[in-house]
Write a protein that holds these residues in place. Sequence first.
Motif, mmCIF file in Angstrom:
data_model
loop_
_atom_site.group_PDB
_atom_site.id
_atom_site.type_symbol
_atom_site.label_atom_id
_atom_site.label_comp_id
_atom_site.label_asym_id
_atom_site.label_seq_id
_atom_site.Cartn_x
_atom_site.Cartn_y
_atom_site.Cartn_z
ATOM 1 N N THR A 7 25.792 -26.252 -37.138
ATOM 2 C CA THR A 7 27.022 -25.917 -37.843
ATOM 3 C C THR A 7 27.561 -27.187 -38.486
ATOM 4 O O THR A 7 26.905 -28.231 -38.449
ATOM 5 C CB THR A 7 28.055 -25.255 -36.904
ATOM 6 N N ASP A 8 28.731 -27.101 -39.089
ATOM 7 C CA ASP A 8 29.333 -28.306 -39.663
ATOM 8 C C ASP A 8 30.654 -28.605 -38.977
ATOM 9 O O ASP A 8 31.153 -27.816 -38.177
ATOM 10 C CB ASP A 8 29.492 -28.175 -41.188
ATOM 11 N N SER A 9 31.203 -29.752 -39.288
ATOM 12 C CA SER A 9 32.355 -30.273 -38.545
ATOM 13 C C SER A 9 33.648 -29.522 -38.787
ATOM 14 O O SER A 9 34.649 -29.798 -38.123
ATOM 15 C CB SER A 9 32.557 -31.757 -38.872
ATOM 16 N N THR A 10 33.667 -28.555 -39.714
ATOM 17 C CA THR A 10 34.899 -27.772 -39.891
ATOM 18 C C THR A 10 35.043 -26.700 -38.816
ATOM 19 O O THR A 10 36.109 -26.102 -38.679
ATOM 20 C CB THR A 10 34.970 -27.095 -41.278
ATOM 21 N N ALA A 11 33.971 -26.428 -38.057
ATOM 22 C CA ALA A 11 34.059 -25.446 -36.968
ATOM 23 C C ALA A 11 34.871 -26.039 -35.825
ATOM 24 O O ALA A 11 34.629 -27.170 -35.400
ATOM 25 C CB ALA A 11 32.666 -25.074 -36.480
ATOM 26 N N VAL A 110 9.233 -23.949 -38.709
ATOM 27 C CA VAL A 110 10.605 -23.678 -38.284
ATOM 28 C C VAL A 110 11.242 -22.652 -39.226
ATOM 29 O O VAL A 110 11.271 -22.850 -40.441
ATOM 30 C CB VAL A 110 11.467 -24.963 -38.264
ATOM 31 N N ASN A 111 11.744 -21.579 -38.644
ATOM 32 C CA ASN A 111 12.428 -20.541 -39.410
ATOM 33 C C ASN A 111 13.907 -20.929 -39.499
ATOM 34 O O ASN A 111 14.646 -20.843 -38.507
ATOM 35 C CB ASN A 111 12.263 -19.193 -38.717
ATOM 36 N N ILE A 112 14.347 -21.379 -40.687
ATOM 37 C CA ILE A 112 15.722 -21.843 -40.879
ATOM 38 C C ILE A 112 16.516 -20.747 -41.574
ATOM 39 O O ILE A 112 16.131 -20.273 -42.650
ATOM 40 C CB ILE A 112 15.761 -23.139 -41.711
ATOM 41 N N ILE A 113 17.635 -20.351 -40.962
ATOM 42 C CA ILE A 113 18.446 -19.260 -41.492
ATOM 43 C C ILE A 113 19.847 -19.785 -41.792
ATOM 44 O O ILE A 113 20.695 -19.870 -40.895
ATOM 45 C CB ILE A 113 18.525 -18.093 -40.479
ATOM 46 N N PRO A 114 20.128 -20.172 -43.056
ATOM 47 C CA PRO A 114 21.502 -20.554 -43.409
ATOM 48 C C PRO A 114 22.404 -19.317 -43.373
ATOM 49 O O PRO A 114 22.031 -18.258 -43.879
ATOM 50 C CB PRO A 114 21.364 -21.097 -44.836
ATOM 51 N N TYR A 115 23.585 -19.468 -42.764
ATOM 52 C CA TYR A 115 24.488 -18.320 -42.633
ATOM 53 C C TYR A 115 25.875 -18.696 -43.133
ATOM 54 O O TYR A 115 26.489 -19.649 -42.647
ATOM 55 C CB TYR A 115 24.562 -17.854 -41.172
ATOM 56 N N ASP A 116 26.349 -17.931 -44.109
ATOM 57 C CA ASP A 116 27.677 -18.142 -44.698
ATOM 58 C C ASP A 116 28.715 -17.439 -43.823
ATOM 59 O O ASP A 116 28.781 -16.214 -43.790
ATOM 60 C CB ASP A 116 27.688 -17.573 -46.124
ATOM 61 N N SER A 117 29.533 -18.218 -43.128
ATOM 62 C CA SER A 117 30.543 -17.624 -42.249
ATOM 63 C C SER A 117 31.643 -16.916 -43.033
ATOM 64 O O SER A 117 32.353 -16.070 -42.493
ATOM 65 C CB SER A 117 31.175 -18.706 -41.372
ATOM 66 N N LYS A 118 31.829 -17.314 -44.309
ATOM 67 C CA LYS A 118 32.916 -16.828 -45.166
ATOM 68 C C LYS A 118 34.291 -17.128 -44.575
ATOM 69 O O LYS A 118 35.286 -16.475 -44.907
ATOM 70 C CB LYS A 118 32.755 -15.332 -45.474
ATOM 71 N N ILE A 119 34.336 -18.125 -43.700
ATOM 72 C CA ILE A 119 35.581 -18.501 -43.042
ATOM 73 C C ILE A 119 35.421 -19.965 -42.619
ATOM 74 O O ILE A 119 34.550 -20.662 -43.116
ATOM 75 C CB ILE A 119 35.888 -17.543 -41.850
ATOM 76 N N THR A 120 36.236 -20.447 -41.729
ATOM 77 C CA THR A 120 36.111 -21.814 -41.222
ATOM 78 C C THR A 120 36.835 -21.923 -39.889
ATOM 79 O O THR A 120 37.290 -20.926 -39.329
ATOM 80 C CB THR A 120 36.689 -22.826 -42.245
ATOM 81 N N SER A 121 36.931 -23.112 -39.357
ATOM 82 C CA SER A 121 37.738 -23.456 -38.183
ATOM 83 C C SER A 121 37.428 -22.596 -36.954
ATOM 84 O O SER A 121 36.272 -22.446 -36.568
ATOM 85 C CB SER A 121 39.220 -23.417 -38.543
ATOM 86 N N MET A 122 38.446 -22.026 -36.315
ATOM 87 C CA MET A 122 38.251 -21.319 -35.057
ATOM 88 C C MET A 122 37.411 -20.045 -35.183
ATOM 89 O O MET A 122 36.541 -19.800 -34.341
ATOM 90 C CB MET A 122 39.607 -21.015 -34.405
ATOM 91 N N PRO A 123 37.623 -19.212 -36.211
ATOM 92 C CA PRO A 123 36.750 -18.043 -36.330
ATOM 93 C C PRO A 123 35.276 -18.424 -36.526
ATOM 94 O O PRO A 123 34.384 -17.754 -35.997
ATOM 95 C CB PRO A 123 37.309 -17.304 -37.552
ATOM 96 N N MET A 124 35.022 -19.489 -37.275
ATOM 97 C CA MET A 124 33.643 -19.950 -37.436
ATOM 98 C C MET A 124 33.113 -20.490 -36.112
ATOM 99 O O MET A 124 31.954 -20.253 -35.751
ATOM 100 C CB MET A 124 33.560 -21.010 -38.533
ATOM 101 N N GLY A 125 33.965 -21.197 -35.383
ATOM 102 C CA GLY A 125 33.572 -21.666 -34.061
ATOM 103 C C GLY A 125 33.230 -20.514 -33.136
ATOM 104 O O GLY A 125 32.308 -20.611 -32.309
ATOM 105 N N ASN A 126 33.945 -19.399 -33.278
ATOM 106 C CA ASN A 126 33.653 -18.210 -32.485
ATOM 107 C C ASN A 126 32.244 -17.691 -32.781
ATOM 108 O O ASN A 126 31.513 -17.285 -31.867
ATOM 109 C CB ASN A 126 34.692 -17.124 -32.784
ATOM 110 N N MET A 127 31.856 -17.722 -34.036
ATOM 111 C CA MET A 127 30.498 -17.301 -34.401
ATOM 112 C C MET A 127 29.460 -18.195 -33.733
ATOM 113 O O MET A 127 28.468 -17.723 -33.169
ATOM 114 C CB MET A 127 30.327 -17.343 -35.925
#
Length: 283
Positions: A7-11, A110-127
Amino acid sequence: MKLAVVTDSTAFLSEDALKNPNLFVIPIPVILDGKLYNEGIDIEADQYYDLLKNSQEFPTTSQPALGEALMLYEEIGKKGYDTIISIHLSSGISGFVANLNSIKDSVSGVNIIPYDSKITSMPMGNMVETILKMNAKGCTLEEMLDQLDQIRENTNAYMIVEDLNNLVRGGRLTNGAALVAGLLKIKPVLTFDDGKIMLFEKIRSSKKAFARAEDVIGQRMREINQPVKLYVIHANSLAVAQEEKQKLQEKYPNATVEIGHFGPVIGTHLGEKAIGLAISLEY
């Protein structure tokens, strides 16, 4: 399957999640007065808002270099992982997750699957945390991706900001919306619409804006009709966040309510004192 989660640091992530050996975090850079800071490495939220108050220039954010992401994916592959779910900041805010698709086939085996959360911060952290939990339970890749889609479809966020200028200058909200807000002296409630920050409603005061956001969260709870988590997210405004948590807990006593903060990257766009109320599926 040996799965890694990137993930990235905005999560916004719990301490337990951050210690998970299967989790890898890509820092997103913030540029303040000509100096580059990597979120979560060179600078944390508390330090950032202090610097922001005294900055001479408007801060900007940048995408991580694709080369750095590729190097991370390669390192993960060398550790024996054969699958990576890479969950990132909404494509409506940053083009990073879309650009990852250009390198997803670059690491052999390696099977790499980029996933667009369409959100950020806590909801993305929940994912992110949901996938870590499902991985520990031995769930299949199909089950994990299906759960991610369900969370994404049932996640909403409503934001009350002190000043729209940051969003406008950063290109994350139209000038028209900001102009109308200024002329009418309104307190806008913003939301994510298909991953983009949009004007949700124009409210006349902060008190009414918060009350409206609280009510909409309740409406979403009834529509979802599944276990959910509620989040109060603040940009250097903990006291207000604590008040909002108490209000939500009193209005919706059966819901889990958690407080978190916007880091430097999202804080740059929303501005100091912004408050977000969010709802997401609880796994």
